[in-house]
Design a protein around this motif. Structure first.
Motif, PDB file in Angstrom:
ATOM      1  N   GLY A 273      -4.300   1.301  -2.370  1.00  0.00           N
ATOM      2  CA  GLY A 273      -4.147  -0.116  -2.098  1.00  0.00           C
ATOM      3  C   GLY A 273      -5.300  -0.648  -1.266  1.00  0.00           C
ATOM      4  O   GLY A 273      -6.213   0.077  -0.876  1.00  0.00           O
TER       5      GLY A 273
ATOM      6  N   HIS B  10     -11.699  -2.450   1.128  1.00  0.00           N
ATOM      7  CA  HIS B  10     -10.823  -3.004   2.164  1.00  0.00           C
ATOM      8  C   HIS B  10     -11.450  -4.190   2.889  1.00  0.00           C
ATOM      9  O   HIS B  10     -10.744  -4.937   3.579  1.00  0.00           O
ATOM     10  CB  HIS B  10     -10.441  -1.920   3.172  1.00  0.00           C
ATOM     11  CG  HIS B  10      -9.837  -0.706   2.541  1.00  0.00           C
ATOM     12  ND1 HIS B  10      -8.587  -0.709   1.960  1.00  0.00           N
ATOM     13  CD2 HIS B  10     -10.322   0.554   2.377  1.00  0.00           C
ATOM     14  CE1 HIS B  10      -8.313   0.492   1.485  1.00  0.00           C
ATOM     15  NE2 HIS B  10      -9.347   1.275   1.725  1.00  0.00           N
TER      16      HIS B  10
ATOM     17  N   TYR C 127       0.841  -1.199   0.000  1.00  0.00           N
ATOM     18  CA  TYR C 127       0.000   0.000   0.000  1.00  0.00           C
ATOM     19  C   TYR C 127       0.874   1.245   0.000  1.00  0.00           C
ATOM     20  O   TYR C 127       2.093   1.178   0.230  1.00  0.00           O
ATOM     21  CB  TYR C 127      -0.931   0.014   1.212  1.00  0.00           C
ATOM     22  CG  TYR C 127      -0.220  -0.136   2.538  1.00  0.00           C
ATOM     23  CD1 TYR C 127       0.249   0.964   3.248  1.00  0.00           C
ATOM     24  CD2 TYR C 127      -0.002  -1.400   3.086  1.00  0.00           C
ATOM     25  CE1 TYR C 127       0.909   0.812   4.457  1.00  0.00           C
ATOM     26  CE2 TYR C 127       0.652  -1.560   4.289  1.00  0.00           C
ATOM     27  CZ  TYR C 127       1.107  -0.445   4.971  1.00  0.00           C
ATOM     28  OH  TYR C 127       1.768  -0.597   6.164  1.00  0.00           O
TER      29      TYR C 127
END
Length: 271
Positions: free
Chosen positions: A133, A211, A103
């Protein structure tokens, strides 16, 4: 959190400081936190006992005409009369020391302390950031909360831990130390040399659902839903020469029946 790392800080010029560091961290859930992931094969929830990450941080900080008092092992800034600006990048590296995520985080910060004559000392600051990310929610930006009675100048003092988490965000604060502008005009209180201080903090951000492929968001995480989190405070400092007490008001995102007010205190020497 268990962590280890090393860093190097270098003055490029007197008022331009560079920083680079490496840090390895291991997270284990405690309390209400839980680490759960959807198993892509059968759709069930898998429990994750710990997560690991390795990251490199690079930061550049500029404070025009800043001066320092240097000791044998450290130094203290005398501050700059100009705004202090910093830009920071954090780069997660998958596969290094067991790191599980790749990330990038970018963040821009500004802060300024200014004298405003008879009105005292005015401080303000802001930061904004974005995370690229896909990663587990403990690695996202958690707007700092405080569930103790200790007044924290770098946190939201009526916000719970991990209550708001964002992958793109903005925060800001203002604080004014009025010195003797108000209380020196009140008989009897004037002799106590008390000082009035007022402040406000704001946070706003958004959280992408992408996420959740890495870790399910726990049910205690809230969303801003187009409403910033706001809190303000008014306090008295110089109590007994070294104590500050604030009355903090949580102005938004209050639950029914909850008390939006709270008392926080800390030690604060003012000269």
């Amino acid at each position: 959190i268990t962590k280890a790392g090393a860093n190097l800080e270098k003055d490029i010029k007197k008022d331009l400081v560079s920083f680079i560091g490496f840090e390895w961290k291991e997270y284990q859930p405690l309390g209400l936190a839980n680490y759960l992931r959807v198993n892509p094969t059968n759709g069930f929830l898998d429990t994750i006992s710990r997560i690991k990450t390795s990251e490199i941080t690079a930061r550049l900080r500029w404070a025009k005409n800043e001066e320092f008092i240097s000791g044998a092992f450290d130094r203290t800034s005398l501050r700059s009369k100009y705004p202090i600006i910093a830009i920071q990048g954090v780069f997660g590296i998958k596969g290094v020391f067991g790191s599980q995520y790749s990330y990038q985080k970018i963040e821009l910060q500004i802060e300024h302390n200014a004298q405003i004559g008879v009105l005292g000392r005015f401080n303000y600051g802001a930061k904004t950031g974005y995370i690229f990310g896909t990663l587990a929610y403990p690695l996202l930006n958690a707007h700092p909360g405080n569930q103790s009675l200790w007044l924290m100048s770098s946190a939201f003092n009526k916000l719970n831990f991990l209550e708001f988490i964002s992958d793109q965000y903005v925060e800001g604060y203002i604080e004014n130390h009025w010195d003797g502008f108000f209380l020196n005009k009140v008989p009897l209180i004037k002799n106590l040399n008390l000082r009035l201080v007022s402040s406000a903090r704001v946070a706003y951000g958004s959280l992408s659902s992408r996420h959740q492929a890495e870790m399910i968001y726990p049910n205690f995480i809230r969303y801003f839903n187009k409403t910033p989190y706001l809190e303000s405070a008014i306090g008295i400092e110089n109590l007994f020469k070294f104590i500050r007490v604030d009355l903090v008001w949580r102005m938004t995102h209050n639950d029914p029946g909850s008390n939006p007010l709270g008392i926080r205190a800390r030690l604060a020497l003012n000269f």
